[in-house]
Design a protein around this motif. Structure first.
Motif, PDB file in Angstrom:
ATOM      1  N   THR A 363      -3.722 -11.509 -11.793  1.00 25.46           N
ATOM      2  CA  THR A 363      -4.369 -10.210 -11.991  1.00 25.46           C
ATOM      3  C   THR A 363      -3.543  -9.080 -11.379  1.00 25.46           C
ATOM      4  OG1 THR A 363      -5.699 -10.469  -9.980  1.00 25.46           O
ATOM      5  CG2 THR A 363      -6.691 -11.209 -12.058  1.00 25.46           C
ATOM      6  N   HIS A 364      -2.931  -9.349 -10.219  1.00 26.32           N
ATOM      7  CA  HIS A 364      -2.075  -8.359  -9.564  1.00 26.32           C
ATOM      8  C   HIS A 364      -1.290  -9.086  -8.486  1.00 26.32           C
ATOM      9  CE1 HIS A 364      -5.618  -8.519  -7.029  1.00 26.32           C
ATOM     10  NE2 HIS A 364      -5.058  -7.771  -6.108  1.00 26.32           N
ATOM     11  N   GLN A 395       2.786  -5.850  -1.320  1.00 23.73           N
ATOM     12  CA  GLN A 395       2.960  -6.571  -2.578  1.00 23.73           C
ATOM     13  C   GLN A 395       3.785  -7.852  -2.411  1.00 23.73           C
ATOM     14  OE1 GLN A 395       1.600  -5.699  -5.451  1.00 23.73           O
ATOM     15  NE2 GLN A 395       0.838  -3.665  -4.933  1.00 23.73           N
ATOM     16  N   HIS A 423      -5.482  -3.809 -19.020  1.00 21.21           N
ATOM     17  CA  HIS A 423      -4.828  -3.136 -17.902  1.00 21.21           C
ATOM     18  C   HIS A 423      -5.855  -2.271 -17.190  1.00 21.21           C
ATOM     19  CE1 HIS A 423      -1.592  -0.138 -16.338  1.00 21.21           C
ATOM     20  NE2 HIS A 423      -1.870  -1.062 -15.436  1.00 21.21           N
ATOM     21  N   ALA A 428      -4.651  -1.506  -7.721  1.00 16.44           N
ATOM     22  CA  ALA A 428      -3.189  -1.589  -7.748  1.00 16.44           C
ATOM     23  C   ALA A 428      -2.728  -1.091  -9.111  1.00 16.44           C
ATOM     24  CB  ALA A 428      -2.723  -3.026  -7.517  1.00 16.44           C
ATOM     25  N   ASN A 430      -0.555  -2.299 -11.022  1.00 16.52           N
ATOM     26  CA  ASN A 430      -0.273  -3.379 -11.966  1.00 16.52           C
ATOM     27  C   ASN A 430      -1.475  -4.318 -12.147  1.00 16.52           C
ATOM     28  OD1 ASN A 430      -0.201  -4.614  -9.441  1.00 16.52           O
ATOM     29  ND2 ASN A 430       1.502  -5.969  -9.957  1.00 16.52           N
ATOM     30  N   HIS A 431      -2.665  -3.829 -11.830  1.00 16.70           N
ATOM     31  CA  HIS A 431      -3.844  -4.692 -11.888  1.00 16.70           C
ATOM     32  C   HIS A 431      -4.267  -4.956 -13.330  1.00 16.70           C
ATOM     33  CE1 HIS A 431      -7.816  -6.385 -11.235  1.00 16.70           C
ATOM     34  NE2 HIS A 431      -7.514  -6.502  -9.949  1.00 16.70           N
TER      35      HIS A 431
END
Length: 571
Positions: A363-364, A395, A423, A428, A430-431
Motif C-alpha cells: 500500500t505504501h 520511508q 491511488h 503518504a 505513494n499510498h
C-alpha cells in the motif's frame, strides 16, 4: 421470578455452544432513588441466591425475569399506557404491554415494590399497600397471579411509571438466550425494597459509581455494567428519566462470544472485533479471537487470509496486517503489505499461504508495511507491485517495484478475485488502496485505521490530498474495510465520513486559535488546538497540526510570516 436474563461471566467449562437455542422474552426494571444531601442518585441491585449449577449465583442484577403466559392479560390491567403505544415504543406488531406488566410483576415479586394505582388512578395508601404485600409470597409460589391480585384489590399496574431504556439480546451459542427489555423508574413512595429470600438473598442501594467500582465483587453482567455507566454519565434521576422518555428508538445490543488470552467472553458492539466476529462466527461457536495475535493465520473468507506482524506499538496498534488473496483451482496467492523487516513474520506469511505466492503488493513504503517485501520476494520469486517512495523521510527507500503502479490498474487473481488499484495520497504521497471487488472490500493500508487517527506528516503527508482521497473513496460501493492495523471494519462510508468530520472539526479549531488575529508559533498553536490530547502524544500531534496549517495556507486562509509563525490571511 428472577432468571438469567443477562449474559454474564462465561467460562469454557460452564457450557457448550448451542447454535439455534430458543430465545426467551424477559423484562427488567432499573429502580432509582434520589440520594440524600451529598449522596447522589442510587440504583437498586438484587443479589441472586446461591443455586447449584447456576453460574449466575451471587450476581447482582436489576429486578426482572421471564414473561409468563399470564402476562398477556396485562393490557387490560395496566393504566397510563395502552398496547398500541407500548408496541410502537418497542417496535413490535402488538402485545408489547405484556413487557411492562411482566416488569412490574417481577419488581413486586423480587423487590417488594409495587407500581399500582386504584382504578380511578388515585394513589394507594400505606394500609392498602400493606394488604397487597401479603400476597407477595403466594405470587412467588405461583399460587396466585398478578392479574388476580389486581382484580381482588381493584387496582391497575401503572405502566406509565416505567420508561423504556434499553434492549439486550444474549449472544448466540449459549445454552439459554434472553431477549430482555430494560425499563427505568423511580422508587415508589411509602415502600421499602426487600429481597424475596428465594430467588434473591440481598438487596443493595448503590450509586452507579459504587456499583462500577465493585464490578467483579458484584459479578455484574455486561448489560448491568453498561447501564450503570449510562446512569453515572447522566447523574440524576430526572436526567435519566428524561433520557429514556426522549429516546426516538432503542437499538438492540447483542454481544458476541470470542476467545483470547482472557478466555471465552462476550464482546460488546463497541469493541473493535465485534463486526468481524459476526462475519466469521454468526452462530456463536466462540472459536474466533477478540485479539489480533501475531503469527496465526486468520481465514477471513475462502479467498482472503490475514496474518498480523509482531510489531504492535503506539503507532501500529496491535501490529501491521498482511493479507493473502487468491485460492481457487490454481491455489495461487498474492500478498498485500508484507510488513516490517522481520524474519519470523516472513516465515509466518509463507506458512499461511495454502499455495505458492505469485504476487506481492504494497500500500505504501512506511517501514511497518513494505520492508519484508524483499525477503519475501527472495523466498518466493514473486514480483513486487507498488509505488516507489516520493520522499526519503520515514520511508523504506530500498523498495523498488518490479511493476510500478499509479492507480487504475486491475489484476485478475486466482479464486475469482479481482483487485483494483486506487491511488490515495494523503498519509503518504505513494499510498495505494486496493479494492477486492468480489467481496466489496477495500484494503486501506494506513489511509483508514481502526481505533486510531492517521498521522499526516508533511512534506510527504498532505492533509488536503488526504481529505480529497477520502471523499473519492466515499463514492465506492463497498461493505468492508480491511485496514493495515485492526480488525475488519463495517459501514465504510460511515467510518470515512467520521474521519472527514473529525479532521474538519480540528481544522476549525485551528482557525479559532487565530480569533484575535495574532500570529502564533507552532508550539503555541499545538497547546491550544490539541488541548484534548495527552501531552505525551503531542509530538505526533504536532505533525498533523503542521499538515492542517499547510492545507489552510494552501487554501489561502492563513499565512506563514516566517518559518515557525502562522497568522490569518489578510482580508
Amino acid at each position: 421470578m428472577s432468571t438469567s436474563n443477562e449474559p454474564g461471566p462465561i467460562t469454557a467449562r460452564s457450557w457448550a455452544p448451542t447454535p439455534g437455542a430458543a430465545v426467551r422474552q424477559a423484562a427488567t426494571v432499573v429502580v432509582l432513588r434520589r440520594g440524600d444531601a451529598g449522596g447522589g442518585m442510587q440504583v437498586l441491585l438484587m443479589r441472586r441466591a446461591p443455586r447449584e449449577g447456576d453460574i449466575h449465583s451471587g450476581a447482582c442484577v436489576f429486578p426482572g425475569g421471564l414473561l409468563d403466559a399470564a402476562d398477556a392479560e396485562g393490557a387490560a390491567l395496566c393504566c397510563g399506557l395502552d398496547d398500541a403505544q407500548a408496541s410502537a415504543r418497542l417496535g413490535l406488531p402488538g402485545s408489547a404491554l405484556a413487557y411492562w406488566f411482566a416488569a412490574m410483576r417481577e419488581c413486586f415479586e423480587e423487590a417488594g415494590l409495587l407500581y399500582a394505582a386504584k382504578q380511578d388512578r388515585a394513589h394507594l395508601d400505606a394500609a392498602q399497600l400493606a394488604a397487597i404485600a401479603t400476597q407477595r409470597d403466594a405470587l412467588n409460589r405461583r399460587q396466585v397471579t398478578m392479574g388476580e391480585i389486581c382484580q381482588r384489590f381493584g387496582i391497575h399496574l401503572a405502566a406509565d411509571r416505567l420508561a423504556y431504556l434499553d434492549h439486550w439480546l444474549t449472544p448466540p451459542g449459549v445454552p439459554k438466550r434472553y431477549d430482555t427489555r430494560f425499563f427505568v423508574t423511580e422508587a415508589p413512595e411509602l415502600q421499602v425494597a426487600s429481597q424475596d429470600d428465594h430467588e434473591t438473598d440481598a438487596q443493595l442501594w448503590l450509586t452507579p459509581a459504587e456499583g462500577l467500582a465493585r464490578r467483579k465483587e458484584l459479578k455484574l453482567a455486561p448489560p448491568t455494567f453498561k447501564i450503570l455507566e449510562l446512569l453515572q454519565r447522566l447523574g440524576e434521576v430526572d436526567a435519566v428519566l428524561a433520557h429514556a422518555r426522549g429516546l426516538a428508538a432503542v437499538p438492540c445490543t447483542m454481544p458476541r462470544l470470542a476467545t483470547g488470552s482472557k478466555g471465552l467472553r462476550p464482546v460488546m458492539p463497541d469493541e473493535p472485533p465485534y463486526a468481524e466476529l459476526g462475519r466469521l462466527d454468526p452462530d456463536g461457536h466462540g472459536q474466533h479471537s477478540y485479539e489480533l495475535a501475531p503469527g496465526p493465520a486468520v481465514r477471513l473468507s475462502p479467498r482472503l487470509i490475514r496474518v498480523t506482524a509482531p510489531n504492535g506499538s503506539l503507532m501500529t496498534g496491535p501490529g501491521t496486517n498482511t493479507y493473502l488473496i487468491g485460492g481457487g483451482p490454481a491455489n495461487e496467492w498474492a500478498v498485500l503489505d508484507p510488513g516490517p523487516s522481520d524474519a519470523a513474520h516472513v516465515q509466518a506469511i509463507v506458512a499461511a499461504a495454502p499455495g505458492p505466492i505469485r504476487w506481492i503488493f504494497v500500500t505504501h513504503t512506511h517501514k511497518d508495511h513494505s520492508p519484508a517485501a524483499q525477503a519475501l520476494k527472495a523466498h518466493t520469486g514473486a514480483p513486487l507491485h507498488g509505488m516507489a517512495p516520493l520522499h526519503a523521510e520515514w520511508q523504506d527507500t530500498d523498495f523498488v517495484p518490479d511493476l510500478p503502479l499509479r492507480g487504475g490498474e486491475v489484476f485478475a487473481l486466482p479464486g475469482e478475485s479481482t483487485l483494483r488499484v486506487l491511488h490515495t495520497p494523503g498519509h503518504a504521497g505513494n499510498h495505494l488502496c486496493y479494492l477486492l471487488e468480489e467481496e466489496r472490500l477495500l484494503f486501506t493500508g494506513d489511509h483508514v485505521m481502526q481505533g486510531s487517527t492517521v498521522v499526516i506528516n508533511p512534506p510527504d503527508g498532505d492533509m488536503g490530498a488526504y481529505l480529497r482521497s477520502l471523499r473519492e473513496l466515499l463514492a465506492l460501493d463497498i461493505d468492508w474495510l480491511a485496514p493495515g492495523h485492526g480488525f475488519l471494519m463495517p459501514q465504510p462510508q460511515r467510518a470515512m465520513q467520521h474521519i472527514i468530520d473529525h479532521r474538519l472539526k480540528r481544522e476549525a479549531k485551528v482557525l479559532r486559535a487565530f480569533a484575535d488575529h495574532t500570529a502564533r508559533p507552532t508550539d503555541v498553536l499545538l497547546a491550544a488546538v490539541y488541548d484534548d490530547v495527552p501531552p505525551q502524544l503531542h509530538a505526533m500531534a504536532r505533525r498533523s497540526l503542521l499538515a492542517h496549517l499547510h492545507k489552510l495556507r494552501d487554501d489561502g486562509r492563513i499565512s506563514q510570516p516566517d518559518s515557525d509563525r502562522w497568522a490569518l490571511a489578510a482580508g
